[in-house]
Write an enzyme that holds these catalytic residues in place. Sequence first.
Site: not given
Lengths: 194, 154
Positions: B86, B93-95, B150
């Site tokens: 991620h 950052i994919c959060l 994700h």
Amino acid sequence: MSSSTSTPSSSKKLNEPNGSSGSGSGATDGEEKKEDRTFECNICLDTARDAVVSMCGHLFCWPCLHQWLETRPSRQVCPVCKAAISKDKVVPLYGRGSTKQEDPREKVPPRPAGQRTEPENGSAFPGFGFGDTGFHMSFGIGAFPFGFFTSTFNFGDPRPSPAPRGTPQHMEEQFLSKVFLWLAVLFIAWLLLA
Amino acid sequence: MAGMSPSERRLQKELMSLVKEPPPGVTVHADLVEKNLLQWIINMEGASGTLYEGESFQLQFKFSNKYPFDSPEVTFVGSNIPVHPHVYSNGHICLSILTDDWSPALSVQAVCLSIVSMLSSCKEKKRPPDNAFYVKTCSKNPKKTKWWYHDDSV
Ligand SMILES: [Zn+2]
Ligand SMILES: [Zn+2]
């Protein structure tokens, strides 16, 4: 405010290194702070002024909560526990000290209903949340869905929704989702035509 | 604290509590932050017993004057960007809590804990599958990306 007897569960280490220098302002009022923390607004972290409490029991200043509700009008959830929340479902708190018994919610009059799109910074629109429909889309001018490669794997997966299925709240969200979907469609059409 | 904007007041409070009781492996450059409360650099150690044990990372937080109503812009910076499904190689950052799921009740500390746990639960060090494409095409500001989150279980 702080009575001498009640120091609820202060599991604080007694011999805390006293200095904690560097942060110039008041390291000594740490002790008082811990006691008051119960009545701190969950948003500004100050002692709540014009306090209101949500149905889920979370405390806020009304101005703080109001600003949050305005930030995401399409998805009004409690900042702490994500329960659904709205202006009509918060209870104002009147402590003994407060002289005026006026409802704090009257003080920051809610803006006119309906979808106002704030012309903020020309950047991103505060997400149109589509709740639970399995179709999630939010967009900002200049931002395009670059993550779609990975997303195709779980496109159909609805993201966890704050309201359990089948409840009236869920239905309401579904309804709102549709309304906002149409608003978004109209908005796109307007963008294209304008 | 007089003369501070509401965001600065809150950031000052957060800074004090982060300096006082930092989560394990997390340290803040307090001196730097005191100069500019709207931009923080945070050091993060990879937790022991995880794939990132022994590594250390730097996180940059940028706050707007609408904080905490507006989420902070959080990226990994510096020479060591964690290799994680991620985390893009440019530090983005994919959060979800950094955009859609942000709440003003969250804090720098909460974000740090969330990132520590994201790293700690990683089972295989690899970049996101669309890393090359994303890094070439994305905006500098990760908040401008429309993330399709994700699977949260990783
Ligand atoms: Zn407040
Ligand atoms: Zn709540």
